[in-house]
Scaffold this motif. Structure first.
Motif, short mmCIF file in Angstrom:
data_model
loop_
_atom_site.label_atom_id
_atom_site.label_comp_id
_atom_site.label_asym_id
_atom_site.label_seq_id
_atom_site.Cartn_x
_atom_site.Cartn_y
_atom_site.Cartn_z
N VAL A 76 0.84 -1.21 0.00
CA VAL A 76 0.00 0.00 0.00
C VAL A 76 0.87 1.25 0.00
CG1 VAL A 76 -0.36 -0.25 2.51
CG2 VAL A 76 -1.82 1.28 1.22
N LEU A 77 0.51 2.17 -0.92
CA LEU A 77 1.23 3.44 -1.04
C LEU A 77 0.28 4.57 -0.66
CD1 LEU A 77 3.52 5.34 -2.10
CD2 LEU A 77 2.51 5.08 -4.39
N PHE A 78 0.70 5.40 0.28
CA PHE A 78 -0.07 6.58 0.68
C PHE A 78 0.54 7.80 -0.02
CE2 PHE A 78 -0.83 3.55 4.03
CZ PHE A 78 -2.19 3.70 4.28
N ILE A 79 -0.32 8.60 -0.63
CA ILE A 79 0.16 9.81 -1.32
C ILE A 79 -0.52 11.03 -0.73
CG2 ILE A 79 0.55 10.95 -3.53
CD1 ILE A 79 0.10 8.27 -4.92
N GLY A 80 0.25 11.87 -0.07
CA GLY A 80 -0.25 13.11 0.51
C GLY A 80 -0.11 14.26 -0.47
N GLU A 81 -0.11 15.46 0.10
CA GLU A 81 -0.10 16.67 -0.73
C GLU A 81 1.32 17.20 -0.94
OE1 GLU A 81 -3.04 19.51 0.57
OE2 GLU A 81 -1.73 21.17 0.08
N ALA A 82 1.90 17.71 0.12
CA ALA A 82 3.22 18.33 0.03
C ALA A 82 3.80 18.39 1.44
CB ALA A 82 3.09 19.74 -0.53
N PRO A 83 5.12 18.48 1.55
CA PRO A 83 5.71 18.63 2.89
C PRO A 83 5.24 19.91 3.56
CG PRO A 83 7.40 18.17 1.22
CD PRO A 83 6.13 18.46 0.49
N THR B 286 -5.05 7.85 -1.66
CA THR B 286 -4.76 9.27 -1.85
C THR B 286 -5.28 10.05 -0.65
OG1 THR B 286 -6.83 9.68 -3.09
CG2 THR B 286 -4.89 9.04 -4.37
N LEU B 287 -4.44 10.93 -0.13
CA LEU B 287 -4.77 11.72 1.05
C LEU B 287 -4.95 13.17 0.62
CD1 LEU B 287 -2.09 10.15 3.45
CD2 LEU B 287 -4.52 9.53 3.27
N GLY B 288 -6.20 13.60 0.53
CA GLY B 288 -6.47 14.99 0.16
C GLY B 288 -6.73 15.15 -1.33
N THR C 258 -14.90 15.46 -6.87
CA THR C 258 -14.80 16.20 -5.62
C THR C 258 -14.68 15.22 -4.47
OG1 THR C 258 -17.19 16.31 -5.66
CG2 THR C 258 -16.03 18.31 -6.27
N ILE C 259 -13.85 15.58 -3.51
CA ILE C 259 -13.52 14.64 -2.45
C ILE C 259 -14.73 14.32 -1.59
CG2 ILE C 259 -12.67 16.33 -0.74
CD1 ILE C 259 -10.26 14.08 -0.62
N SER C 260 -15.62 15.32 -1.41
CA SER C 260 -16.79 15.06 -0.55
C SER C 260 -17.69 14.00 -1.18
CB SER C 260 -17.56 16.35 -0.32
OG SER C 260 -17.95 16.90 -1.55
N ARG C 261 -17.60 13.84 -2.50
CA ARG C 261 -18.45 12.86 -3.19
C ARG C 261 -17.82 11.46 -3.20
NH1 ARG C 261 -20.92 10.66 -7.58
NH2 ARG C 261 -19.03 10.47 -8.83
N ILE C 262 -16.50 11.39 -3.35
CA ILE C 262 -15.90 10.07 -3.62
C ILE C 262 -15.04 9.51 -2.48
CG2 ILE C 262 -15.98 10.48 -6.11
CD1 ILE C 262 -12.85 10.64 -5.97
N HIS C 263 -14.89 10.27 -1.38
CA HIS C 263 -14.03 9.76 -0.30
C HIS C 263 -14.53 8.39 0.18
CE1 HIS C 263 -16.78 10.29 3.12
NE2 HIS C 263 -17.31 11.25 2.36
N GLY C 264 -13.59 7.52 0.44
CA GLY C 264 -13.94 6.20 0.99
C GLY C 264 -14.47 5.22 -0.03
N LYS C 265 -14.53 5.62 -1.31
CA LYS C 265 -15.05 4.71 -2.33
C LYS C 265 -13.89 4.14 -3.15
CE LYS C 265 -19.52 6.93 -2.83
NZ LYS C 265 -20.25 7.95 -3.59
N LEU C 266 -13.70 2.86 -2.97
CA LEU C 266 -12.60 2.17 -3.64
C LEU C 266 -12.91 2.04 -5.13
CD1 LEU C 266 -10.04 0.58 -2.79
CD2 LEU C 266 -11.53 -1.41 -2.55
N ARG C 267 -11.91 2.32 -5.96
CA ARG C 267 -12.12 2.12 -7.41
C ARG C 267 -10.90 1.49 -8.03
NH1 ARG C 267 -14.56 7.42 -10.06
NH2 ARG C 267 -16.03 7.95 -8.41
N MET C 268 -11.13 0.86 -9.16
CA MET C 268 -10.05 0.28 -9.93
C MET C 268 -9.64 1.30 -10.98
SD MET C 268 -8.62 -2.58 -9.81
CE MET C 268 -8.72 -4.27 -10.22
N PRO D 143 -9.65 6.98 -2.47
CA PRO D 143 -9.50 8.40 -2.15
C PRO D 143 -9.99 8.69 -0.72
CG PRO D 143 -11.42 8.06 -3.58
CD PRO D 143 -10.87 6.70 -3.27
N MET D 144 -9.18 9.41 0.01
CA MET D 144 -9.54 9.75 1.41
C MET D 144 -9.35 11.24 1.63
SD MET D 144 -9.21 6.71 3.74
CE MET D 144 -8.62 7.75 5.03
#
Ligand code: URA
Ligand code: SF4
Length: 215
Positions: A42-49, A124-126, A138-148, A156-157
């Motif tokens: 598992v790879l977590f990808i944030g925004e920026a330092p 994805t974080l953010g 938009t994140i409010s619509r798709i957060h927590g929905k796993l997709r291929m 997306p989280m």
């Protein structure tokens, strides 16, 4: 035989630390290539330092990082099991949003990391890392929905820092994070020889559009 021309995570990290491809190099103290287990699933990808990451050269070491550790612990994962990086590897001044030109300039490092790690799951974080895989969403619509996406599971989280500003998001993020072990279990099952018969699972991952059998 080791191919001496093959790309490596170390080569990416070295290139990031020496990188002058965008103006963020002028204000950074330390570039933050990302770090973790090269064998990760598992790879977590944030925004920026942010401030602490720019000081230390390491990802997610501030308050958002503490919450990320909590999230990992909530599903029995440790940081050492994962790989954590960002869309942009150098801190934007005053933590402003990264510019599209900066994201574009930095994209090949992230693409190389994804190719080298070949994770079963990307989280994805953010919104900036979300946009790489889900443009126009938009994140409010798709957060927590796993997709291929291109043959790989992507979850997306909300960014963990969002919970620091808006306490009501904590529970949402914790709930969405439960998809991580479910997605990994599904991906492992797909990689394994055909199960016979399929084990009855208590909870299936909430995969959008596709069923587990399309994985
Ligand atoms: N927030 C991020 O998006 N990345 C970090 O590394 C730290 C905070
Ligand atoms: Fe290079 Fe990325 Fe840092 Fe810009 S943000 S200087 S492209 S490593």
């Amino acid at each position: 035989m080791v191919d001496p021309t093959a790309d490596t995570l170390e080569a990416v990290a070295t290139a990031v630390r020496d990188c002058l491809r965008c103006d963020l190099c002028k204000t950074r103290n330390h570039a933050v290539p990302g770090e973790g287990n090269p064998q990760t699933e598992v790879l977590f990808i944030g925004e920026a330092p942010g401030l602490n990451e720019d000081r230390s050269g390491r990802p997610f070491v501030g308050a958002a990082g503490q919450f990320l550790d909590e999230l990992l612990a909530s599903v029995q994962l440790k940081r050492s099991d994962c790989f954590i990086t960002n869309v942009v590897k150098c801190r934007p001044p005053n933590n402003r949003d990264p510019e599209p030109t900066e994201i574009a300039a930095c994209a090949s490092y992230l693409d190389r990391q994804i190719a080298l790690l070949n994770p079963k799951l990307i989280v994805t974080l953010g919104r900036f890392s979300m946009a790489k895989f889900f443009p126009g969403e938009t994140i409010s619509r798709i957060h927590g929905k796993l997709r291929m996406i291109n043959g790989r599971l992507v979850l997306p989280m909300y960014h963990p820092a969002a919970a620091l500003h808006q306490n009501s998001l904590r529970a949402t993020i914790l709930e969405d994070f439960k998809q991580v072990p479910l997605a990994l279990a599904a991906a492992r099952q797909q990689a394994a020889p055909p199960p016979s018969p399929a084990p009855a699972s208590a909870e299936a991952p909430k995969l959008e559009q596709k069923t587990l059998f399309d994985l």
